[in-house]
Design an enzyme around this catalytic site. Structure first.
Site, PDB file in Angstrom:
ATOM      1  N   ARG A  20       0.821  -1.209   0.000  1.00 36.49           N
ATOM      2  CA  ARG A  20       0.000   0.000   0.000  1.00 36.49           C
ATOM      3  C   ARG A  20       0.856   1.261   0.000  1.00 36.49           C
ATOM      4  O   ARG A  20       0.580   2.234  -0.698  1.00 36.49           O
ATOM      5  CB  ARG A  20      -0.946  -0.033   1.216  1.00 36.49           C
ATOM      6  CG  ARG A  20      -1.837   1.156   1.449  1.00 36.49           C
ATOM      7  CD  ARG A  20      -2.597   1.715   0.263  1.00 36.49           C
ATOM      8  NE  ARG A  20      -3.174   0.752  -0.639  1.00 36.49           N
ATOM      9  CZ  ARG A  20      -3.305   0.948  -1.959  1.00 36.49           C
ATOM     10  NH1 ARG A  20      -2.878   2.082  -2.510  1.00 36.49           N
ATOM     11  NH2 ARG A  20      -3.822   0.025  -2.720  1.00 36.49           N
ATOM     12  N   LYS A  79       2.759  25.185  -4.643  1.00 39.23           N
ATOM     13  CA  LYS A  79       1.507  24.602  -4.131  1.00 39.23           C
ATOM     14  C   LYS A  79       1.595  23.076  -4.121  1.00 39.23           C
ATOM     15  O   LYS A  79       0.804  22.382  -4.770  1.00 39.23           O
ATOM     16  CB  LYS A  79       0.333  25.082  -4.993  1.00 39.23           C
ATOM     17  CG  LYS A  79       0.129  26.588  -4.896  1.00 39.23           C
ATOM     18  CD  LYS A  79      -1.043  27.081  -5.713  1.00 39.23           C
ATOM     19  CE  LYS A  79      -1.207  28.596  -5.528  1.00 39.23           C
ATOM     20  NZ  LYS A  79      -2.306  29.140  -6.344  1.00 39.23           N
ATOM     21  N   LYS A  84       6.561  40.573  -4.862  1.00 41.03           N
ATOM     22  CA  LYS A  84       5.131  40.719  -5.136  1.00 41.03           C
ATOM     23  C   LYS A  84       4.625  42.034  -4.535  1.00 41.03           C
ATOM     24  O   LYS A  84       5.406  42.822  -3.996  1.00 41.03           O
ATOM     25  CB  LYS A  84       4.370  39.515  -4.581  1.00 41.03           C
ATOM     26  CG  LYS A  84       4.930  38.190  -5.108  1.00 41.03           C
ATOM     27  CD  LYS A  84       4.120  36.999  -4.663  1.00 41.03           C
ATOM     28  CE  LYS A  84       2.893  36.783  -5.529  1.00 41.03           C
ATOM     29  NZ  LYS A  84       2.259  35.476  -5.252  1.00 41.03           N
ATOM     30  N   GLU A 114       7.026  40.375  -9.912  1.00 38.26           N
ATOM     31  CA  GLU A 114       5.654  40.371 -10.403  1.00 38.26           C
ATOM     32  C   GLU A 114       5.304  41.756 -10.948  1.00 38.26           C
ATOM     33  O   GLU A 114       5.523  42.757 -10.268  1.00 38.26           O
ATOM     34  CB  GLU A 114       4.685  40.016  -9.278  1.00 38.26           C
ATOM     35  CG  GLU A 114       3.264  39.840  -9.746  1.00 38.26           C
ATOM     36  CD  GLU A 114       2.307  39.532  -8.602  1.00 38.26           C
ATOM     37  OE1 GLU A 114       1.510  38.616  -8.724  1.00 38.26           O
ATOM     38  OE2 GLU A 114       2.416  40.213  -7.563  1.00 38.26           O
ATOM     39  N   ASP A 136       0.782  37.893 -13.518  1.00 41.44           N
ATOM     40  CA  ASP A 136      -0.321  37.165 -12.882  1.00 41.44           C
ATOM     41  C   ASP A 136      -1.658  37.620 -13.438  1.00 41.44           C
ATOM     42  O   ASP A 136      -1.974  38.809 -13.440  1.00 41.44           O
ATOM     43  CB  ASP A 136      -0.260  37.407 -11.364  1.00 41.44           C
ATOM     44  CG  ASP A 136      -1.221  36.493 -10.625  1.00 41.44           C
ATOM     45  OD1 ASP A 136      -1.749  35.537 -11.223  1.00 41.44           O
ATOM     46  OD2 ASP A 136      -1.432  36.743  -9.420  1.00 41.44           O
TER      47      ASP A 136
END
Lengths: 282, 282, 282, 282, 282, 282
Positions: free
Chosen positions: A103, A138, A170, A199, A220
């Site tokens: 597993r 992420k 940013k 950014e 972005d």
């Protein structure tokens, strides 16, 4: 395609085995029913088409449960495309060790292959354009290194590891520093050895930070038209990364703007697994 | 709904922070641009509707990066349904600490909430029936305890933790022991304190193991008709778990067979995240 | 023995660290004298014999001051008896983080272990009798959950958490309701889901409330003879808790009356600490 | 004797009330039996002789449970000695609010008064000598400010609040800095506004650090003879604090050595409570 | 900047809440329309620029109406300058409790912040001079302690509390005693522990009282020229307070005379409020 | 114009005297210099033009400090306009009592007269129109009853006392009840004896709530044009109150719209005092 570090793989394998076997480790069903000296052979088999990643990690699991006595033979390699029914690897060893590993090995292999498969779909879609697909931060907590490896296995590019090895200016940093150009300069001077991405939200801002020396921009949530304008204004002076809600449907349209990268958080945060089974031979 | 253990949460948080911040930890962008004494406030905001899980875990991340000086105020609780735009919690603290925690906190919170949201969809579908949705051992390596907690937050039921605390007699054990009834007896005698579940494939097998004392059966990949037959034959003498490729579309049909549990690996292996953002206030 | 909740542990740890380090946190002595990158190892060592409780809480303190970079390895577990000189756990991490955590971790660990040690003395004294030692609501404000956990670690039993989850009918309620039986009935009807304990002062009163349905009685300041009479009159129909100025010297005598519980406020309001030190290795 | 801060008192009172009443708050017994509009009067009465501390804190509890409608009238003040049976304060208000507040108010008042009573015993023993009794950082987590206030109420002296507002050079700092004098100098230069205390172990060391400018020494576990020698060598050039396992039995002997302070961790870590009851009038 | 006393804050809060809610307390609109279990979040937001004072007092109001269940998180601290639109604090709790507290909390916070803002304007005007701005006894009845705290928050200095803790010899006393020097001597002898300030009207009188031992003079309604003459004659032998119709326009001119204090009754008797709103989030 | 309640006046006077004289009360300067049996006479004199309010309150102060032995004779009455230099009242009594009362009496009288003077300016501006000036709940904590009395003395109208005696349906109630009409109905049914005012934002809403039975509307921040439209739509069926940032400059314009009331928070939250002195006769 460099391997994930062995220390990191061992850490993860140990953690995952302890979750499944407890500490001290025991598989109560096998202990009660299966003779200690029984050995068997099993195959890792794809139950769906996809791209494989994580075979060495899976092998590590079997090695750990068998104290190194299992034999693990690969049929395909990480990054290979496989079809439903393909055997990926074969393992022979003590039955108890095989069942104890099953597993955990699958959980890792299916997940990593799921990331590689998803990434491959993006890489295929971008083929023929200049753009490459990029991962993000992420990632699944505890699996970042493995997932970034899987992205590479699927034909994607890593955007380095975390907050410590690449700077990303940013809005919050710009605001604190009194402007994005000033923020860029401060990072540049404070950490001269670290790459800096900035950014930007408008063409003017892009030009200003590139004039100040920046060579890597993050765009972005820009429209394709705006991206094209930025590409035109900046030229070869900086690399451009487009991000923000990108999906496979619009991948080609965004790649056509001339940006260098499309970054996609879903590669690591929302890929379904690739279904792979471990079939003991009769 | 009991909390995950502190030590486990700390282990995961530490691992995830080190992935993102390195060791020794540093966020180069913030160090260069944001004053050490600046404090700001941010909101964790749902970008999509779903069910929340992991607020205490997210809080832990902020506490660790801020040496305990961040204030974390929850507006909703784990298990609550939220709409797009809802504020889940508010954090005030040193800006550097907030930015250092942001991604790690979100990676955990979005993932756990994704599992809870997916589980909630199953629990809602089963409402009004006897059947409950069950998780499996197909969890993300390193996150089992958190994911099982998220399943509970979403209204699901945990099937204990691993190979060590519940026995599951499957074909390989039956074969080694000389039959499924014999395998059941061996496990029962060897580990009298451990619950034993037995996988069956026919009505006769089900009756035989229940006659031998088993009170928890696994019915893998059975059709609704076959499940109904097993339910009729076994009655109240054992609990039945149906598994194998179940989807929301057929959930009601399978629940109507009278089984006690539907187990769904995808709850933990293939749930998309719930999109949650951390918005610093202007 | 379930863990205290994470959020509660974090709340307490943050509060205690802020008390000791201020906000923003700083240890002026270490900042001035100890290099930021120095790492050392220290041992948590018992300076007296007792029972340990709070290791996960202590670990949390070290994790928070070290941004998760300290390694905390336990040698014993909560609830274990230790002798003077025993090492309970070992911590390796940045020296500054270790020194910043030391006093707070010890304040929590020594106090919780003091409660566990005191409780253990009662549990030992009651061994072989039917009676168990029970805690009360006379806890340290802000530490109730941790202290009740420590009572469990010491072999004691918790009498639930507060005024909200168990009803206790005492003289003021009886007076307002027009008698103890009537008060019992009102609570029983108003909150059918809540357990109700009733304080009684005579055998007749005990019989009356049990006849009315009560199954849990509080006998405050009764003599052993009177307790025996209540036990005889009530039989198995209700559990009995004796309370009021009980000391270890009379524990056996009271346990011999046949009551189910002896409750002891001093477990949480007046236990001395268990002396534990943090010794940095040379 | 300055008050503890409001915000700190509110924080503690809210935390303690939530522990006892849950959230949302409810006292199920009173809700079921006591009319909402019933008002009664009760007295806070000493059940043993001692020194009182915490009356304003107790009042805050009653004010919060009664939405400010209870009347709280003090008979004695913090710091006063009381005899068994003395009324400390009287409260009139809604009966439900009084009962909801009772245990929390007593838990705080009994504990704070216990610290004050213990401290008073030390202060009395030292009367007529130059030495004053000092508290330490060995406080109950979450209650440091209240406990240090109680020490003042008992006639003791606070040694400031934590690691942030006074430096204390101990062996680990000396070792890292290359000697105790050098460690002292570094702290002195780095934080010129912070008082610095230095731990010494010999007469020579004491003279050396005083020659370097230190004016506050810690003498840990020194014999009376050694303390006298340090006092003689240092004269008026520095204040001396003796610490380490001091008990009331040896207080006078240590005070006679001429040191300025005796510090006693047990004041805050191991004082029994002062027994105080809340008696509702008939 | 020490807090106002808890008991005083509680007295004021209780009085103000009773004014707004009646006794027993009720908010009829909310009782009829808002569910008891609804919880919301609101922000205290500055509607104009100024200096904040009274956050702990505002918090106390919310704590009392919510029985301690509201969470109050501060973003700024008393004494901070804020701009229009800045969030000062955030409160989450039962909606009914928030609405019951709103007006009372604002009435206190706006008023205290108005005093702090007004005082700050004076303190700024005096920056760079030796003079500090002083408050008077012209305070709002019932709010003296809070207003004096607000003066401190705005950078002002308190001239102690009332007629009981500092003596002030004025014309009526001089006349009764047979001269200002004689009046000074009588006060000095009768209350040796109390500071004594003496009002003077000429240079000669100033010299005479200082020769008699006075070290704190009040110069009421003197011109700048006369003040300069008094300063020259008295030198460092006494502190001088100028008072009488001072406005911001002449502040610098009076400060330039070399006096130590300018006292301004309007700080507490005629400051407009600082407009602060409580905005419930949508 | 009804008096404020004597209990409330005494409460305020006692509170204010304790602030100024301490407890037990003493005026150290007068005690040392002024013979106990000396009696004098003084005048309360206006230092600026305005409207008087609070003479009975001031008298109460003198009565309390003189144990009722002072004689207080009024020259004008509350509500009267006075010019600079006018004597308002004369007091004869023990000098010590006069001096002890002076500051407290003036603080109350100047403040109440300030409110009355400010209100009078509004009432004058509205003369000849239908509109009356209304106060709000934005009062000084502890002084609401006195300030509302002063508003009446200045020609204004009180909008009752607090949340308990008049309902006001605002957006938060409407939202919770599912619409403003439904909220109105619930309040109307739940508390039939309480007047209900309803806040409206549009003409349609105004008509809808009036159709539902409401007879008192609040129009917050409406333009004169919108107010006129509401007046036209509602006619005589309801009273209308306009509020929101109203100033004397626009008072006439708003009054001309035909509304019944203009409410002005500044009457009680930001009125400067009316300067009044207490001059002892020579």
């Amino acid at each position: 395609m460099s391997d994930p570090s062995i220390v990191e793989v061992l850490r993860i394998v140990k953690t995952a085995l302890t979750e499944d076997l407890g500490d001290p480790p025991r598989d109560v069903t096998s202990l009660a029913t299966i003779p200690a000296d029984q050995r068997r052979t099993g195959d890792l088999v794809a139950r769906a088409a996809g791209v494989v990643a994580g075979l060495a990690v899976a092998q590590t699991v079997f090695d750990v449960t068998s104290t190194g006595t299992a034999q693990f033979t690969t049929v395909v390699a990480d990054g290979d495309r496989v079809a439903r029914g393909d055997v990926l690897a074969t393992v022979t060893g003590p039955t108890r060790a095989l069942l104890a590993a099953e597993r955990t090995a699958l959980n890792l292999l299916c997940r990593m292959s799921g990331v590689a498969t998803h990434t491959r779909a993006w890489a295929d879609r971008l083929e023929g354009t200049k753009a490459r697909v990029l991962d993000t931060r992420k990632t699944t907590p505890g699996l970042r290194e493995l997932e970034k490896y899987a992205v590479r296995a699927g034909g994607g590019t890593n955007k380095r590891m975390g907050l410590y090895d690449v700077a990303m200016v940013k809005d919050n940093h710009a605001r604190a520093a009194g402007g994005v150009v000033e923020a860029y300069r401060r990072v540049r001077e404070t950490f001269p050895e670290v790459p800096v991405q900035v950014e930007v939200t408008t063409v003017d801002e892009a030009v200003a930070v590139v004039d100040a020396g920046a060579d890597f921009l993050l765009c972005d949530n820009m429209s394709p038209d705006l991206l094209r304008a930025v590409v035109a204004a900046v030229g070869d002076r900086a690399e451009l990364e487009a991000t923000g809600g990108l999906t496979l449907d619009v991948a080609a349209e965004y790649a056509a703007t001339g940006v260098d990268y499309l970054s996609v958080g879903a590669l690591t945060h929302s890929s379904p697994i690739l279904d792979i089974a471990f079939d003991l031979r009769g």
